[in-house]
Structure formats: structure tokens, C-alpha cells
Motif scaffolding. Structure first.
Motif, short mmCIF file in Angstrom:
data_model
loop_
_atom_site.label_atom_id
_atom_site.label_comp_id
_atom_site.label_asym_id
_atom_site.label_seq_id
_atom_site.Cartn_x
_atom_site.Cartn_y
_atom_site.Cartn_z
N THR A 59 36.76 31.42 38.79
CA THR A 59 36.39 31.76 40.01
C THR A 59 37.49 31.92 41.11
OG1 THR A 59 33.96 30.75 39.65
CG2 THR A 59 34.76 31.10 41.92
N PRO A 60 38.29 30.69 41.38
CA PRO A 60 39.39 31.02 42.17
C PRO A 60 40.45 32.13 41.85
CG PRO A 60 39.26 28.65 41.63
CD PRO A 60 38.34 29.40 40.80
N VAL A 61 40.64 32.39 40.77
CA VAL A 61 41.43 33.40 40.52
C VAL A 61 40.78 34.94 40.91
CG1 VAL A 61 42.61 34.89 38.37
CG2 VAL A 61 42.77 32.36 38.66
N GLN A 62 39.54 34.73 40.56
CA GLN A 62 38.61 36.18 41.02
C GLN A 62 38.53 36.28 42.53
OE1 GLN A 62 34.86 37.48 38.88
NE2 GLN A 62 34.05 36.44 40.62
N THR A 63 38.62 35.06 43.27
CA THR A 63 38.38 35.25 44.57
C THR A 63 39.70 35.74 45.18
OG1 THR A 63 37.01 33.38 44.53
CG2 THR A 63 37.97 33.88 46.68
N VAL A 64 40.77 35.11 44.76
CA VAL A 64 42.18 35.60 45.30
C VAL A 64 42.51 37.06 44.68
CG1 VAL A 64 44.63 35.13 45.02
CG2 VAL A 64 43.02 33.31 45.24
N THR A 65 42.26 37.54 43.62
CA THR A 65 42.49 38.71 43.17
C THR A 65 41.52 39.84 43.46
OG1 THR A 65 41.45 38.24 40.99
CG2 THR A 65 43.77 37.63 41.07
N LYS A 66 40.20 39.43 43.76
CA LYS A 66 39.32 40.41 43.88
C LYS A 66 38.80 41.22 42.76
CE LYS A 66 39.44 39.46 48.42
NZ LYS A 66 38.37 38.35 48.79
N TRP A 67 39.26 40.66 41.56
CA TRP A 67 38.90 41.38 40.32
C TRP A 67 37.52 41.07 39.49
CZ3 TRP A 67 41.18 40.36 34.89
CH2 TRP A 67 40.80 41.32 33.76
N ARG A 68 36.46 41.84 39.79
CA ARG A 68 35.13 41.22 39.30
C ARG A 68 35.03 41.34 37.98
NH1 ARG A 68 33.43 38.30 43.19
NH2 ARG A 68 33.81 39.33 45.29
N GLY A 69 35.97 41.88 37.17
CA GLY A 69 36.03 41.83 35.69
C GLY A 69 36.53 40.48 35.18
N MET A 70 36.79 39.51 36.11
CA MET A 70 37.01 38.20 35.56
C MET A 70 35.80 37.60 35.26
SD MET A 70 40.28 37.53 35.77
CE MET A 70 40.56 35.85 35.93
N THR A 71 34.64 37.75 35.59
CA THR A 71 33.43 37.18 35.27
C THR A 71 33.15 36.95 33.82
OG1 THR A 71 32.29 38.02 37.46
CG2 THR A 71 30.76 37.18 35.57
#
Length: 213
Positions: A59-71
């Protein structure tokens, strides 16, 4: 593009199995040390904890990178945390205790650290079996509430890890620092979102709500 994503996912899955292959290699070549049963048990538990931390970091990485595919990868790493945690429990039951249920029961009653490990595993088990899209659809809003219990699982796992170790505490302290950073990040995001939602409430409505109170 879709093929690249599938290749990356397949590569990620293959990499996640490397720790297990490493354990098999050490068993085959007698590299687990003098107390092989304990080493096997601890190694699997360590990897369960590491994958749990990786899951929380998504979740922190997704928030920083804005990459929704991280889900999708959050679910994947969460399932591997469940996988290694299950092997950790199985190693304790089958290898350490040889399914001697009476001894296992006494061990659980007398060892407080096992209680926390059991709490962590029950939560991880619950999250693992409800990780599918069908379960998410079936549970509705309750799904998100259930999966927030991952933070309780992380705390219980840390206590379980600390209490059973003796000697060098450098690694568990490192894990503890990571979980504090991850939880701190979540707290900052929650506070920021709460402030933003309050700013978006119309002043007229806010005054009406105040008068109603």
C-alpha cells in the motif's frame, strides 16, 4: 503490455518459491545445523513474517508510485505469507511434535508466545481463504473490515517472534522497525484523508450539524 504483466507475475511467483527450494536444498545437503527440526521450523516462520511485511509494504509503495496494478501483488504476497505460515505450523505439528496432540496441547497452555502465533495464524488463515474475488463480492463491506485485521496479525506475529528467540535480537528489531514505519505511514495517510474529507464538507452543512448536536 498484458503479456509483460503476466510474465512479471509469473516471475514473481517463481521467486516467491525460491525460499522453499532453498530449504529443500539445505535439508538434502544437511545444512540446517545440529538442531534441524528447530531450524526448519524457524526458517519457515521467518519467511512467513517477511512475506507478511512485503504485503503490508504494498500500500505505501502503491501510494508513492500511483501504480494501481500493485493491488494484485498485495494479494499474491499475502497468499505466500499464508503459504509459509501454514508450512511453519505444519512443521511444528508434524516435525517438532510428530502430531502428539497431548504434548501439543500442554505446549500451547504453557507457552504464551504460541498463543500469539496462533492468533496471527488464525487471522492470516481467514484472510487467505477470503482473498478471492468471489469471497470479496460475497462479504461486501465486511471484506475490507476483515482484511484490516492483518495489522493485528502483524503485531501478534512480532510478539510470537520476540518471545521465542534467545540471544541475537538484531533481526527481530529490524522487523519491528519496519512494521512501525509501515504503520506510521498508514496513520499519516489516514489522518491526511480525514483532514481532506473535513475540508470538503460545506460550511453551511457543518453549521447545521453543529446546531443539531
Amino acid at each position: 503490455m498484458a503479456m509483460q504483466i503476466n510474465n512479471l507475475r509469473s516471475l514473481t511467483i517463481a521467486v516467491c518459491f525460491i525460499p522453499l527450494l532453498w530449504v529443500f536444498f539445505d535439508i538434502a545437503f544437511d545444512n540446517l545445523g545440529p538442531n534441524q527440526m528447530q531450524a526448519l521450523h524457524i526458517r519457515l516462520g521467518d519467511w512467513a513474517l517477511r512475506f507478511l511485511w512485503i504485503t503490508l509494504a504494498i500500500t505505501p509503495v502503491q501510494t508513492v508510485t500511483k501504480w494501481r496494478g500493485m493491488t494484485d501483488y498485495r494479494q499474491l504476497f499475502g497468499l505466500f505469507a499464508f503459504f509459509y505460515a501454514s508450512l511453519h505450523v505444519l512443521a511444528y505439528l508434524a516435525v517438532d511434535q510428530v502430531f502428539a496432540w497431548r504434548i501439543i496441547g500442554i505446549d500451547i497452555l504453557e507457552s504464551s508466545y504460541i498463543w500469539f502465533g496462533l492468533i496471527a495464524y488464525i487471522i492470516i488463515f481467514s484472510l487467505g481463504i477470503t482473498s478471492s474475488k468471489a469471497a470479496k463480492k460475497s462479504l461486501g463491506k465486511s471484506w475490507k473490515k476483515l482484511h484490516r485485521f492483518i495489522y493485528i496479525a502483524a503485531g501478534a506475529a512480532m510478539i510470537h517472534y520476540f518471545w521465542q528467540l534467545k540471544g541475537n535480537l538484531a533481526e527481530p528489531l529490524f522487523y519491528l522497525l519496519i512494521i512501525f514505519m509501515l504503520l506510521g505511514f498508514r496513520a499519516v495517510i489516514w489522518f491526511k484523508n480525514k483532514q481532506l474529507s473535513q475540508m470538503m464538507i460545506p460550511k453551511g452543512r457543518a453549521s447545521i450539524d453543529t446546531e443539531a448536536d
